[in-house]
Design a protein around this motif. Sequence first.
Motif, mmCIF file in Angstrom:
data_model
loop_
_atom_site.group_PDB
_atom_site.id
_atom_site.type_symbol
_atom_site.label_atom_id
_atom_site.label_comp_id
_atom_site.label_asym_id
_atom_site.label_seq_id
_atom_site.Cartn_x
_atom_site.Cartn_y
_atom_site.Cartn_z
ATOM 1 N N LEU A 43 0.801 -1.219 0.000
ATOM 2 C CA LEU A 43 0.000 0.000 0.000
ATOM 3 C C LEU A 43 0.835 1.270 0.000
ATOM 4 N N GLY A 44 1.988 1.232 0.634
ATOM 5 C CA GLY A 44 2.822 2.429 0.699
ATOM 6 C C GLY A 44 3.777 2.357 1.876
ATOM 7 N N GLU A 45 4.278 3.513 2.275
ATOM 8 C CA GLU A 45 5.261 3.584 3.355
ATOM 9 C C GLU A 45 4.868 4.655 4.371
ATOM 10 N N ILE A 46 5.252 4.403 5.607
ATOM 11 C CA ILE A 46 5.082 5.393 6.674
ATOM 12 C C ILE A 46 6.449 6.002 6.958
ATOM 13 N N TYR A 47 6.529 7.319 6.856
ATOM 14 C CA TYR A 47 7.789 8.014 7.137
ATOM 15 C C TYR A 47 7.763 8.585 8.548
ATOM 16 N N LEU A 48 8.940 8.702 9.112
ATOM 17 C CA LEU A 48 9.103 9.352 10.407
ATOM 18 C C LEU A 48 9.711 10.732 10.209
ATOM 19 N N TYR A 49 9.502 11.573 11.192
ATOM 20 C CA TYR A 49 10.016 12.938 11.137
ATOM 21 C C TYR A 49 10.945 13.183 12.330
ATOM 22 N N ASN A 50 11.897 14.059 12.121
ATOM 23 C CA ASN A 50 12.785 14.454 13.199
ATOM 24 C C ASN A 50 13.044 15.949 13.108
ATOM 25 N N VAL A 51 13.424 16.540 14.226
ATOM 26 C CA VAL A 51 13.754 17.969 14.284
ATOM 27 C C VAL A 51 15.145 18.109 14.890
ATOM 28 N N PRO A 52 15.857 19.197 14.557
ATOM 29 C CA PRO A 52 17.209 19.378 15.102
ATOM 30 C C PRO A 52 17.247 19.432 16.621
ATOM 31 N N ASN A 53 16.231 20.032 17.251
ATOM 32 C CA ASN A 53 16.213 20.187 18.702
ATOM 33 C C ASN A 53 14.840 19.794 19.243
ATOM 34 N N PRO A 54 14.619 18.509 19.558
ATOM 35 C CA PRO A 54 13.298 18.092 20.052
ATOM 36 C C PRO A 54 12.874 18.806 21.333
ATOM 37 N N ALA A 55 13.835 19.206 22.177
ATOM 38 C CA ALA A 55 13.495 19.886 23.426
ATOM 39 C C ALA A 55 12.819 21.232 23.175
ATOM 40 N N GLY A 56 12.968 21.778 21.967
ATOM 41 C CA GLY A 56 12.356 23.053 21.642
ATOM 42 C C GLY A 56 10.946 22.947 21.115
ATOM 43 N N LEU A 57 10.398 21.737 20.996
ATOM 44 C CA LEU A 57 9.030 21.573 20.512
ATOM 45 C C LEU A 57 8.029 22.110 21.535
ATOM 46 N N GLU A 58 6.924 22.613 21.031
ATOM 47 C CA GLU A 58 5.860 23.130 21.885
ATOM 48 C C GLU A 58 4.796 22.059 22.077
ATOM 49 N N ALA A 59 4.495 21.746 23.328
ATOM 50 C CA ALA A 59 3.450 20.777 23.621
ATOM 51 C C ALA A 59 2.087 21.394 23.317
ATOM 52 N N ALA A 60 1.309 20.712 22.463
ATOM 53 C CA ALA A 60 0.015 21.245 22.039
ATOM 54 C C ALA A 60 -1.159 20.495 22.650
ATOM 55 N N GLY A 61 -0.897 19.562 23.587
ATOM 56 C CA GLY A 61 -1.966 18.764 24.157
ATOM 57 C C GLY A 61 -2.331 17.600 23.256
ATOM 58 N N ASN A 62 -3.103 16.670 23.763
ATOM 59 C CA ASN A 62 -3.530 15.486 23.007
ATOM 60 C C ASN A 62 -2.341 14.682 22.488
ATOM 61 N N ASN A 63 -1.248 14.662 23.252
ATOM 62 C CA ASN A 63 -0.030 13.929 22.892
ATOM 63 C C ASN A 63 0.630 14.468 21.623
ATOM 64 N N LEU A 64 0.401 15.730 21.310
ATOM 65 C CA LEU A 64 0.921 16.331 20.085
ATOM 66 C C LEU A 64 1.952 17.406 20.408
ATOM 67 N N PHE A 65 2.878 17.607 19.453
ATOM 68 C CA PHE A 65 3.884 18.657 19.567
ATOM 69 C C PHE A 65 3.861 19.493 18.300
ATOM 70 N N ARG A 66 4.208 20.780 18.476
ATOM 71 C CA ARG A 66 4.203 21.716 17.367
ATOM 72 C C ARG A 66 5.617 22.262 17.155
ATOM 73 N N GLU A 67 5.994 22.462 15.893
ATOM 74 C CA GLU A 67 7.309 23.028 15.579
ATOM 75 C C GLU A 67 7.413 24.456 16.093
ATOM 76 N N THR A 68 8.617 24.849 16.484
ATOM 77 C CA THR A 68 8.902 26.221 16.885
ATOM 78 C C THR A 68 10.243 26.633 16.277
ATOM 79 N N ASP A 69 10.572 27.901 16.424
ATOM 80 C CA ASP A 69 11.881 28.357 15.963
ATOM 81 C C ASP A 69 13.000 27.673 16.731
ATOM 82 N N ALA A 70 12.748 27.363 18.003
ATOM 83 C CA ALA A 70 13.773 26.703 18.814
ATOM 84 C C ALA A 70 13.992 25.255 18.400
ATOM 85 N N SER A 71 12.942 24.572 17.950
ATOM 86 C CA SER A 71 13.074 23.167 17.568
ATOM 87 C C SER A 71 13.641 23.000 16.161
#
Length: 260
Positions: free
Chosen positions: A168-196
């Motif tokens: 059917l296809g492939e599932i890709y994963l994502y990474n950021v240079p600085n995971p500690a800079g991600l913003e917690a958005a609730g519901n087990n989700l994180f949002r990109e920021t300038d710091a991340s």
Amino acid sequence: MIGALWRGASGMRTQQLAVDSLANDLANVNTTGYKRGRVEFADLVYRPVQEIGMPVNQPLDVAATPAPGTGVKVAAATRDFTQGSLVHTGDPLSLAIQGEGFFAVYGPGGELFLTRDGNFHRDSEGYLVNAGGYYLDVPFALPEGAEKVTITGDGTVTATVEGETWVLGEIYLYNVPNPAGLEAAGNNLFRETDASGLAAAGRPGTAGLGTIRSGYLEAANVDLAASLTGMLLARRAYELNSRSVRIADEMWDLANNLRR
């Protein structure tokens, strides 16, 4: 003496925030993919004490001038993205990441979020969604009547349809240079920021990304013993800071009630 009041109050405030963070960790001990918080402290500015007229000869060395601190502050509140333990579910659509990386999901407005929560299921149209109805970032849907869905460690998704095996296809994963800079958005989700930094997609098992484990979910990485110990230490520090405030208040009261 008034300075001691402010210094003690700053200590009480920071310890309160530390307890709040630890309490949130304990509340989410069973939350899939949850990452524990970490509060970091920093001392405040130091103010040199200049006595007017005494001593007559001021020291030449600036470092010799008394400079008491003004308290403490919370320097940062980050998250610890160490690996949580994997819990077997037996459901092939339950996915966990062994190593670095995030799943990417899209919200109702099309905004991209990152998550370590791989508790996915198919919706009425066959698309993979999480518990909040956010769509997994894949360009395919499971066809009607698909059986024996298999997801390999490198993200390849196959299914048996009417006795034939389809890729059917492939599932890709994502990474950021600085995971500690991600913003917690609730519901087990994180949002990109300038710091991340910006998220970059890659195939699981390559470019430093982890692999996908089908039939597993990643548990919260909360250490119960460490969290409880941290709460006891924060409580004790809060108590000592409150005592310093009380002592400073008593000294201030004595000064205000001096009799000539």
